[in-house]
Design an enzyme around this catalytic site. Structure first.
Site, PDB file in Angstrom:
ATOM      1  N   ALA A  58       0.630  -1.176   0.163  1.00  0.00           N
ATOM      2  CA  ALA A  58       0.096   0.050  -0.052  1.00  0.00           C
ATOM      3  C   ALA A  58       0.769   1.159   0.011  1.00  0.00           C
ATOM      4  CB  ALA A  58      -0.944  -0.113   1.249  1.00  0.00           C
ATOM      5  N   ASP A  78      -0.995  -6.217   2.218  1.00  0.00           N
ATOM      6  CA  ASP A  78      -0.692  -5.114   3.148  1.00  0.00           C
ATOM      7  C   ASP A  78      -2.102  -4.858   4.017  1.00  0.00           C
ATOM      8  OD1 ASP A  78      -0.278  -2.281   4.287  1.00  0.00           O
ATOM      9  OD2 ASP A  78       1.005  -2.322   2.829  1.00  0.00           O
ATOM     10  N   ASP A  96      -0.359 -10.318   7.020  1.00  0.00           N
ATOM     11  CA  ASP A  96       1.126 -10.006   7.475  1.00  0.00           C
ATOM     12  C   ASP A  96       2.016 -10.343   6.406  1.00  0.00           C
ATOM     13  OD1 ASP A  96       3.830  -9.769   8.416  1.00  0.00           O
ATOM     14  OD2 ASP A  96       3.200 -10.311  10.625  1.00  0.00           O
ATOM     15  N   GLY A 132       2.464   1.888  -5.083  1.00  0.00           N
ATOM     16  CA  GLY A 132       3.586   2.449  -6.064  1.00  0.00           C
ATOM     17  C   GLY A 132       4.216   1.239  -6.892  1.00  0.00           C
ATOM     18  N   LYS A 150      16.123  -2.057   5.171  1.00  0.00           N
ATOM     19  CA  LYS A 150      16.341  -0.439   5.664  1.00  0.00           C
ATOM     20  C   LYS A 150      17.799  -0.564   6.500  1.00  0.00           C
ATOM     21  CE  LYS A 150      12.319  -0.065   3.797  1.00  0.00           C
ATOM     22  NZ  LYS A 150      12.162   0.968   2.546  1.00  0.00           N
TER      23      LYS A 150
END
Ligand SMILES: C[S@@+](CC[C@H](N)C(=O)[O-])C[C@H]1O[C@@H](n2cnc3c(N)ncnc32)[C@H](O)[C@@H]1O
EC number: 2.1.1.186
Length: 351
Positions: free
Chosen positions: A217, A236, A256, A220, A301
């Site tokens: 979500a 999502d 999840d 993109g 990340k």
């Protein structure tokens, strides 16, 4: 010609320097690096020109993670009254080139150099035409890079198209698609540009293929997959863009992403969930070793301090899992231009 100049994301100079030092040492080449936080550049000094050439030839550019673009050459200290003569003299000592790329660092200081480069472009191009140091029809020749760090310090260097980024400063010029629901869409598009040769797009990103987008979500990345006419399961708990759902090509599963299991194997798994990199790499290893997807793009990340080390750990984990399962896959990782505190990993199972 005993220096390399590396471009990287501002703030990631330490990672880019650690990476080139590690790679050079693995090739038995000793280098000295110089970098300043936020400069978006790393200077690499080799013992001599032969070492610099060997280093660039020994490393596969596409396998580097934090280095966006590179060139081999030398730094010039110039007089603002005449910057052209020393550039032309440096060109006389280097190879012929197919084109001129005028560059700055991707930093605020670099942006301030844009006006100077603009002023330099016309006269320099004319001199290069006159001297024939640039031969536009000879595509096999390297590109000539001229970078202005300041008004008095320039780098003149060369890169070879088969072992460097395809764009000046390693920054692709991608246009934001108006219909895409989020700017993140460019991240997946850039990943494809970087990891998949253009002449393989039609077979590896083909209409009718299936994909799972974990953490999809507002959509993109799903938009990119749908734009390639794939059928997408978007996982999502958050809401998906309505227009994208109206395409009829997307199934939204509120679940999840770490627990989701595909009903049958898919061509692509993509994942943009903000999570600890160790968890994301475990997820990638699981999808590959269980044969749930053929190719994957996933973000790691990096909010921690030792970012290069963390990426290496993640990649090692995936390699180990693949080895234990007897599965072969090609694994590459890169900090894309659109990546902030993160890197993007691409994996492709090999038969
Ligand atoms: C950075 S956004 C993704 C943006 C998306 N790639 C795009 O282009 O629009 C991260 C998404 O991950 C979702 N998310 C976070 N944890 C998740 C989980 N465990 N499973 C599935 N989705 C998750 C969030 O709801 C959020 O929508």
């Amino acid at each position: 010609m005993n220096e390399l100049l590396l471009h990287c994301r501002p703030g990631f100079e330490i990672e880019a320097a650690a990476e080139i030092e590690g790679r050079a040492s693995a090739c038995g080449i000793s280098v000295q690096t110089r970098q300043r936080k936020g400069a978006a550049l790393v200077e690499v000094c080799c013992a001599d020109a032969a070492d610099a050439e060997l280093l660039m030839r020994s490393l596969e550019f596409r396998r580097l993670i934090f280095i966006r673009q590179w060139a081999r050459g030398s730094w010039l200290q110039v007089d603002p009254a005449d910057r052209i003569t020393p550039i032309i003299q440096a060109c006389a000592r280097g190879p012929l080139a197919s084109c001129l790329w005028l560059e700055t660092a991707d930093s605020n200081e670099g942006k301030a150099m844009a006006a100077l480069l603009h002023k330099l472009e016309g006269p320099l191009t004319r001199h290069l035409e006159k001297t024939r140091f640039v031969r536009p029809k000879r595509e096999e020749l390297p590109r000539l890079h001229v970078l202005a760090e300041s008004g008095v310090r320039l780098f003149v260097g060369w890169s070879w198209a088969d072992n460097a980024a395809a764009w000046p400063m390693g920054i692709p010029r991608l246009r934001m698609p108006r219909e895409a629901p989020s700017r993140s869409t460019l991240k997946l598009e850039e990943a494809w540009h970087h990891f998949i040769p253009r002449d393989e797009w039609d077979s590896r990103l083909a209409p009718g293929m299936t994909a799972v987008d974990l953490g999809a979500a507002p959509g993109g990345w799903t938009w990119q997959l749908v734009n390639r006419h794939m059928k997408v399961v978007a996982v999502d708990n958050g809401p998906m863009d309505k227009r994208l759902m109206d395409s009829g090509q997307v199934e939204h599963v509120q679940a999840d992403g770490y627990l989701y299991r595909p009903r049958r194997a898919v061509d692509w798994m993509v994942c943009d969930i903000v999570e600890k990199p160790a968890r994301s790499s475990a997820l990638l290893a699981q999808w590959l070793t269980r044969g749930w997807c053929r190719e994957a793009v996933i973000n790691f990340k990096l909010p921690m301090k030792q970012r290069y080390l963390e990426v290496q750990r993640c990649l090692e984990h995936v390699h180990e899992a693949l080895e234990q399962s007897g599965m072969r896959a090609e694994l590459n990782c890169r900090q894309l231009y659109t990546d902030r505190e993160e890197v993007t990993c691409h994996a492709r199972r090999l038969k």
